[in-house]
Design a protein around this motif. Structure first.
Motif, PDB file in Angstrom:
ATOM      1  N   PRO A 125       6.897  -2.349   5.224  1.00 36.61           N
ATOM      2  CA  PRO A 125       7.997  -2.593   3.912  1.00 36.61           C
ATOM      3  C   PRO A 125       9.259  -2.672   4.588  1.00 36.61           C
ATOM      4  CG  PRO A 125       7.777  -0.386   4.097  1.00 36.61           C
ATOM      5  CD  PRO A 125       6.887  -1.037   5.255  1.00 36.61           C
ATOM      6  N   ARG A 126      10.179  -3.253   3.849  1.00 37.98           N
ATOM      7  CA  ARG A 126      11.485  -3.468   4.182  1.00 37.98           C
ATOM      8  C   ARG A 126      12.594  -1.975   4.166  1.00 37.98           C
ATOM      9  NH1 ARG A 126      13.918  -9.289   1.673  1.00 37.98           N
ATOM     10  NH2 ARG A 126      12.243 -10.418   2.966  1.00 37.98           N
ATOM     11  N   GLY A 127      13.143  -1.456   4.875  1.00 34.72           N
ATOM     12  CA  GLY A 127      14.093  -0.548   4.632  1.00 34.72           C
ATOM     13  C   GLY A 127      13.561   0.831   5.000  1.00 34.72           C
ATOM     14  N   ARG A 128      14.128   1.597   4.365  1.00 37.23           N
ATOM     15  CA  ARG A 128      13.569   3.024   4.441  1.00 37.23           C
ATOM     16  C   ARG A 128      13.850   3.841   3.200  1.00 37.23           C
ATOM     17  NH1 ARG A 128      18.161   5.702   8.103  1.00 37.23           N
ATOM     18  NH2 ARG A 128      17.694   3.580   9.358  1.00 37.23           N
ATOM     19  N   ASP A 160       0.758  -1.051  -0.077  1.00 40.90           N
ATOM     20  CA  ASP A 160      -0.125   0.119  -0.086  1.00 40.90           C
ATOM     21  C   ASP A 160       0.991   1.237   0.213  1.00 40.90           C
ATOM     22  OD1 ASP A 160       1.113   0.376   2.338  1.00 40.90           O
ATOM     23  OD2 ASP A 160      -0.699   0.299   3.596  1.00 40.90           O
ATOM     24  N   HIS A 161       0.127   2.397   0.217  1.00 44.70           N
ATOM     25  CA  HIS A 161       0.864   3.581   0.217  1.00 44.70           C
ATOM     26  C   HIS A 161       0.671   4.199   1.555  1.00 44.70           C
ATOM     27  CE1 HIS A 161       1.126   5.059  -4.289  1.00 44.70           C
ATOM     28  NE2 HIS A 161       1.759   3.894  -4.046  1.00 44.70           N
ATOM     29  N   MET A 162       0.022   3.850   2.516  1.00 44.87           N
ATOM     30  CA  MET A 162      -0.186   4.273   3.787  1.00 44.87           C
ATOM     31  C   MET A 162       0.903   3.681   4.832  1.00 44.87           C
ATOM     32  SD  MET A 162      -3.570   3.516   6.279  1.00 44.87           S
ATOM     33  CE  MET A 162      -3.157   4.158   8.085  1.00 44.87           C
ATOM     34  N   VAL A 163       0.644   2.284   5.251  1.00 42.10           N
ATOM     35  CA  VAL A 163       1.598   1.863   6.152  1.00 42.10           C
ATOM     36  C   VAL A 163       3.307   1.911   5.476  1.00 42.10           C
ATOM     37  CG1 VAL A 163       2.355  -0.130   7.407  1.00 42.10           C
ATOM     38  CG2 VAL A 163      -0.055   0.327   7.320  1.00 42.10           C
ATOM     39  N   ASP A 164       3.214   1.529   4.179  1.00 39.36           N
ATOM     40  CA  ASP A 164       4.506   1.557   3.516  1.00 39.36           C
ATOM     41  C   ASP A 164       5.198   3.106   3.724  1.00 39.36           C
ATOM     42  OD1 ASP A 164       6.454   2.323   1.185  1.00 39.36           O
ATOM     43  OD2 ASP A 164       6.032   0.198   1.100  1.00 39.36           O
ATOM     44  N   HIS A 165       4.506   4.164   3.522  1.00 42.33           N
ATOM     45  CA  HIS A 165       5.185   5.352   3.348  1.00 42.33           C
ATOM     46  C   HIS A 165       5.396   5.746   4.642  1.00 42.33           C
ATOM     47  CE1 HIS A 165       4.954   5.065  -0.920  1.00 42.33           C
ATOM     48  NE2 HIS A 165       4.973   6.342  -1.253  1.00 42.33           N
ATOM     49  N   VAL A 166       4.400   5.565   5.667  1.00 44.10           N
ATOM     50  CA  VAL A 166       4.805   6.171   7.154  1.00 44.10           C
ATOM     51  C   VAL A 166       5.830   5.395   7.764  1.00 44.10           C
ATOM     52  CG1 VAL A 166       3.893   6.016   9.575  1.00 44.10           C
ATOM     53  CG2 VAL A 166       2.113   6.716   7.493  1.00 44.10           C
ATOM     54  N   ALA A 167       5.910   3.890   7.422  1.00 44.28           N
ATOM     55  CA  ALA A 167       7.084   3.261   8.107  1.00 44.28           C
ATOM     56  C   ALA A 167       8.254   3.642   7.453  1.00 44.28           C
ATOM     57  CB  ALA A 167       6.861   1.658   7.923  1.00 44.28           C
ATOM     58  N   LYS A 168       8.641   3.799   6.250  1.00 42.70           N
ATOM     59  CA  LYS A 168       9.758   4.367   5.554  1.00 42.70           C
ATOM     60  C   LYS A 168      10.259   5.849   5.924  1.00 42.70           C
ATOM     61  CE  LYS A 168       9.845   1.465   1.391  1.00 42.70           C
ATOM     62  NZ  LYS A 168       9.761   1.484  -0.105  1.00 42.70           N
ATOM     63  N   ALA A 169       9.021   6.596   6.362  1.00 36.85           N
ATOM     64  CA  ALA A 169       9.413   7.695   6.601  1.00 36.85           C
ATOM     65  C   ALA A 169       9.984   8.054   7.940  1.00 36.85           C
ATOM     66  CB  ALA A 169       8.218   8.943   6.506  1.00 36.85           C
ATOM     67  N   VAL A 170       9.410   7.264   9.045  1.00 43.30           N
ATOM     68  CA  VAL A 170       9.782   7.462  10.372  1.00 43.30           C
ATOM     69  C   VAL A 170      11.075   6.306  10.587  1.00 43.30           C
ATOM     70  CG1 VAL A 170       7.375   7.476  11.425  1.00 43.30           C
ATOM     71  CG2 VAL A 170       8.401   5.148  11.082  1.00 43.30           C
ATOM     72  N   ARG A 171      11.512   5.830   9.590  1.00 40.20           N
ATOM     73  CA  ARG A 171      12.662   4.829   9.570  1.00 40.20           C
ATOM     74  C   ARG A 171      13.848   6.034   8.867  1.00 40.20           C
ATOM     75  NH1 ARG A 171      10.649  -0.726   7.062  1.00 40.20           N
ATOM     76  NH2 ARG A 171      10.175  -1.624   9.045  1.00 40.20           N
ATOM     77  N   THR A 172      13.516   6.921   8.319  1.00 35.00           N
ATOM     78  CA  THR A 172      14.440   7.674   7.630  1.00 35.00           C
ATOM     79  C   THR A 172      14.800   9.026   8.156  1.00 35.00           C
ATOM     80  OG1 THR A 172      13.795   6.746   5.419  1.00 35.00           O
ATOM     81  CG2 THR A 172      14.904   8.889   5.384  1.00 35.00           C
ATOM     82  N   PHE A 173      13.478   9.504   8.746  1.00 31.85           N
ATOM     83  CA  PHE A 173      13.837  11.172   9.308  1.00 31.85           C
ATOM     84  C   PHE A 173      13.253  10.945  10.908  1.00 31.85           C
ATOM     85  CE2 PHE A 173      11.764  11.102   4.864  1.00 31.85           C
ATOM     86  CZ  PHE A 173      12.830  11.804   4.205  1.00 31.85           C
ATOM     87  N   PRO A 174      14.020  11.965  11.601  1.00 25.98           N
ATOM     88  CA  PRO A 174      13.908  12.040  13.183  1.00 25.98           C
ATOM     89  C   PRO A 174      12.405  12.573  13.217  1.00 25.98           C
ATOM     90  CG  PRO A 174      15.518  13.519  12.275  1.00 25.98           C
ATOM     91  CD  PRO A 174      15.203  12.914  11.082  1.00 25.98           C
ATOM     92  N   LEU A 175      12.122  13.495  12.275  1.00 28.26           N
ATOM     93  CA  LEU A 175      10.794  14.223  12.497  1.00 28.26           C
ATOM     94  C   LEU A 175       9.744  13.725  11.523  1.00 28.26           C
ATOM     95  CD1 LEU A 175      12.241  18.022  12.363  1.00 28.26           C
ATOM     96  CD2 LEU A 175      11.568  16.368  14.514  1.00 28.26           C
ATOM     97  N   PHE A 176       8.517  13.762  12.137  1.00 24.90           N
ATOM     98  CA  PHE A 176       7.107  13.350  11.273  1.00 24.90           C
ATOM     99  C   PHE A 176       6.291  14.335  11.280  1.00 24.90           C
ATOM    100  CE2 PHE A 176       3.496  11.424  10.041  1.00 24.90           C
ATOM    101  CZ  PHE A 176       3.709  10.536   8.786  1.00 24.90           C
ATOM    102  N   GLY A 177       6.124  15.175  10.201  1.00 26.53           N
ATOM    103  CA  GLY A 177       4.973  16.153  10.422  1.00 26.53           C
ATOM    104  C   GLY A 177       3.464  15.688  10.087  1.00 26.53           C
ATOM    105  N   THR A 178       2.509  15.863  11.105  1.00 25.14           N
ATOM    106  CA  THR A 178       1.266  15.426  10.668  1.00 25.14           C
ATOM    107  C   THR A 178       0.578  16.703  10.467  1.00 25.14           C
ATOM    108  OG1 THR A 178       0.848  16.189  13.331  1.00 25.14           O
ATOM    109  CG2 THR A 178       1.460  13.954  13.070  1.00 25.14           C
ATOM    110  N   VAL A 179      -0.793  16.513   9.814  1.00 23.90           N
ATOM    111  CA  VAL A 179      -1.602  17.248   9.018  1.00 23.90           C
ATOM    112  C   VAL A 179      -2.398  18.268   9.921  1.00 23.90           C
ATOM    113  CG1 VAL A 179      -2.978  17.598   7.079  1.00 23.90           C
ATOM    114  CG2 VAL A 179      -1.514  15.674   7.322  1.00 23.90           C
ATOM    115  N   GLY A 180      -2.291  19.466   9.821  1.00 22.48           N
ATOM    116  CA  GLY A 180      -3.048  20.553  10.549  1.00 22.48           C
ATOM    117  C   GLY A 180      -3.019  20.579  12.077  1.00 22.48           C
TER     118      GLY A 180
END
Length: 303
Positions: A281-284, A137-157
């Motif tokens: 997903p695997r990795g970041r 998918d694009h939901m779990v896949d992208h959130v997981a890769k994002a939190v593995r890659t970046f120390p910050l996560f921007g939530t919407v609004g």
């Protein structure tokens, strides 16, 4: 029963194809050599099919793959091809908040596609899904890769939006029931059994992925700007502009209002650790996710 699936190699279409009998399933996509706007090729592919699961769709425009061409012209072609081939039923995968006059090409063209199905004269079920998740998918896949890659996560609004995630297993079960005629002819909202704030969903995914980033609330315009930049730079964007719009509105109720499915057909699986883990997903994110890097590598390899 023989069933054709448009968008059959995409996320939802692929999972549906895996559920159906392969000997009675026709998978249609650009990868199989059939364009969604080629009426003659579609009519040939639909021959002998009793139902069409119309799963084809895009969440960003790229080259000649525009929302109008894929969602509107593609659906118009599917309807005409279904008439020629004698297809008895069309089941369309739409979006929970697809509607007219909302200043979003994605939402508006999905709505026009719904109207084409409703006016087709062919038996139909339009399934307005919320956020579907699962392997690929694009939901779990992208959130997981994002939190593995970046120390910050921007939530919407600055206010909490709500979501009702739909496991792909539930989505496929609904589609199987619909192509089999168990869903009455109508337009339905299809949402997950659990409603939670978007931030809660992100934190749940991050926890299963083993990460605890610093969460920062960002204004909607910043998320939209990030979406535009990542559409320019990434092969599959971190977030597409259409997805930014979805997240800014929340994905927990239909617009315009639509009834939910009969109780025995509604999604019933929770948004729990086991299903999130199955979708991880695997990795970041890496340089391989950048379009320019892919382009350079293709040039070097002569492809």
């Amino acid at each position: 029963m023989r069933v054709a699936i448009t968008g059959g190699t995409g996320f939802v279409g692929r999972h549906l194809a895996e559920k159906l009998d392969p000997t009675d399933t026709v998978v249609i996509s650009r990868r199989t050599g059939v364009r969604i706007d080629d009426v003659d090729a579609l009519a040939t592919a639909f021959e002998g099919c009793e139902a069409v699961a119309h799963c084809a769709g895009i969440n960003r425009e790229l080259g000649d793959q525009t929302f109008a061409r894929v969602h509107v012209e593609g659906t118009r072609s599917v309807v005409e091809a279904a008439r020629r081939a004698g297809v008895k039923r069309i089941v369309m995968v739409s979006f929970l908040r697809a509607r007219p006059d909302c200043d979003s090409g994605y939402h508006e063209t999905k709505w026009v596609a719904e109207e084409l199905i409703r006016a087709s004269g062919i038996e139909y079920a339009i399934l307005k899904f919320g956020m579907i998740y699962g392997p690929g998918d694009h939901m779990v896949d992208h959130v997981a890769k994002a939190v593995r890659t970046f120390p910050l996560f921007g939530t919407v609004g600055y206010r909490d939006r709500k979501v009702r995630p739909v496991p792909v297993e539930d989505a496929v079960n609904v589609l199987v029931a619909a192509v089999g005629g168990r869903v009455p002819d109508k337009t339905y909202a299809v949402m997950g059994v659990e409603e939670l704030e978007l931030g809660q969903a992100v934190r749940r995914i991050a926890g299963v992925a083993g990460r605890q980033p610093l969460y920062v609330r960002l204004p909607v315009w910043v998320i939209r700007a990030i979406a535009q930049v990542t559409e320019w730079l990434m092969v599959t964007p971190l977030v597409a502009k259409a997805q930014a719009r979805m997240l800014a509105e929340g994905v927990s109720e239909a617009a315009p209002p639509a009834p939910e499915l009969p109780a025995d057909l509604r999604p019933r699986l929770p948004f729990d650790e086991a299903r999130i883990r199955a979708a991880l997903p695997r990795g970041r994110f890496t340089s391989d996710d950048l379009r320019v890097v892919r382009w350079i590598r293709r040039r070097r390899s002569g492809v």
